[in-house]
Every structure is written in C-alpha cells, then in structure tokens.
Design an enzyme around this catalytic site. Structure first.
Site, PDB file in Angstrom:
ATOM      1  CB  CYS A   1      -0.940  -0.064   1.198  1.00 44.60           C
ATOM      2  SG  CYS A   1      -2.101   1.305   1.350  1.00 44.60           S
TER       3      CYS A   1
ATOM      4  CG  ASP B   1      -5.678  -1.096  -5.761  1.00 41.28           C
ATOM      5  OD1 ASP B   1      -6.291  -0.174  -5.184  1.00 41.28           O
ATOM      6  OD2 ASP B   1      -4.514  -1.405  -5.487  1.00 41.28           O
TER       7      ASP B   1
ATOM      8  CG  HIS C   1      -5.655  -1.303  -1.860  1.00 36.92           C
ATOM      9  ND1 HIS C   1      -4.506  -0.955  -2.539  1.00 36.92           N
ATOM     10  CD2 HIS C   1      -5.510  -0.835  -0.591  1.00 36.92           C
ATOM     11  CE1 HIS C   1      -3.703  -0.311  -1.725  1.00 36.92           C
ATOM     12  NE2 HIS C   1      -4.284  -0.226  -0.536  1.00 36.92           N
TER      13      HIS C   1
END
Length: 234
Positions: free
Chosen positions: A124, A172, A203
């Site tokens: 991330c 995502d 995600h």
C-alpha cells in the site's frame, strides 16, 4: 529459530527512529529486506511478515515511517484508527521518509547476518515508497504490493536501474487500470521490471485480518516475490 528485536536507526539529518528487526539466528547467505508498512504503522501484520521473511533466510527490518509525526503507531483497519491512519498518510513528508528508509538500508548493509545486498518491499503506502526507494537509495531491488501513488510520480522510472516487481490487484481503486498501464509504460525501458495482475483481487489482498484478504492471490504473490528476492538478493 527467528531472532526479533527493536533497533534504533539514525537518519542522515540526525533523526532517530525505531525499527522492528527479524532475522535468522545465525548468519545467512541471503540479503536483507527493508519492509515498508501500510498506513497502519508497525502493527501485528508487519511484524508477522518480517518474521515470515526471516524464516526464509532474509533479515527483515521495518522502520517506523510515522515516527516524525507520532511515535509507536500501531493501528487497526477500521473506525477511528482508519481515520487516523489517513491523517498520518496525508501528513507524511516523503523527503524525510526517504532519509529514514535510507538509514534502514544502510543498517542492513552493515549487518553481519546477511550478504550485504538489500531490497525494499512494501504494501500500500509502503509499496509506493519501495519504488521511490529504488530511485533515491542504493537498494538492489524493490517489490511493490499494490503501491499507492506510483502513477503520480512516473518520472522516477527514469532514475531506477535496478529490478522492480509490481503486484497489482485487478479491483484496486487506488491503482485503476489506466494507472497500471501508465506504470507499465513508464518502466518499459527497464528489462528487469516484472508486472503481475491478480484477477478478482482487491487492494490489500495480502493483508490477513482485512475483509479484502485473498489467500489464493496472496500465496501466488508470495511465491513470485520469493523467486524475485532469491534471484536478486542471494
């Protein structure tokens, strides 16, 4: 046996930051990995991942990238913790974060546990920072799990001459299809750039404890990551 500890790093500007260290009990022929955390700090997930990589023979080090704002951040994924995590992300100074990452890289290079080679790997927020680290530090490779913001800094691709590995989640919203295409095009000149897309994954698919966790995608991504790290850090 895995040895874990908290160490102190000193960045180029004199700032000190803690980092979570996990490594094999005895010296190993493999290199080190700077693990770069999500927006939730050095939480149980990041400590566990450090230990998982240590079990594979790597020395892993997780620097506290939020320490200049707030020390010892360890947040959950929902509610007020999530809101606070967004605030910390939005107030992160990328230049000073780069100094802290560089300090972690140099700590691993000097360690007598590994072979002196070092990679950056992040998830991330950390996935984006891993790519920036490949441009601004002397890491030997970088691995990005659904890195956030890479598409906004495509110029760094011209500054990167080390192998990079991207794991993209199909669904995502932080890195939609057009962003993935732009990233792949920006890195087209790097013969050692790898790109993998995980159909149906969202995600943070590799973060256990989150509702987006996808065990099949996680296992496949980890297998590919290990092959990449073995190639470039062994």
């Amino acid at each position: 046996m895995i040895l874990t500890s908290t160490v102190r790093l000193t960045a180029g500007d004199g700032h000190t930051v803690r980092a979570y260290s996990a490594g094999p009990e005895t010296r190993h022929h493999r290199g080190g990995i700077v693990l770069l955390h999500e927006i939730f700090g050095i939480n149980r997930y990041m400590r566990t991942m450090a230990e998982i990589f240590a079990a594979q023979g790597f020395q892993a080090l997780v620097p506290d990238l939020f320490a200049r704002q707030e020390a010892d951040v360890e947040l959950d994924y929902t509610g007020e913790d999530f809101t606070h995590a967004i605030e910390l992300r939005d107030n992160l100074d990328l230049s000073t974060a780069g100094l802290d990452i560089s300090a972690a890289v140099q700590w691993l290079r000097r360690s007598d546990w590994g072979n002196g080679r070092v990679g950056a790997l992040g998830y991330c927020l950390g996935g984006g920072l891993a790519i920036l680290a490949a441009a601004s530090t002397d890491v030997d490779t970088a691995v990005s799990y659904y890195g956030v913001g890479v598409q906004d800094r495509l110029e760094v691709a011209e500054q990167i001459d080390v192998p990079v590995l991207f794991h993209f989640a199909e669904n995502d919203h932080y890195c939609p299809p057009e962003a993935r295409t732009a990233i792949a095009e920006a890195f087209a000149g790097n013969p050692e750039a790898e790109f993998y897309r995980y159909p149906g994954a969202n995600h943070a698919f590799a973060t256990f404890g989150r509702d987006t966790f996808d065990s099949e995608a996680t296992d496949l991504a980890f297998e590919r990551t290990l092959l990449h790290l073995q190639r470039w850090l062994d």
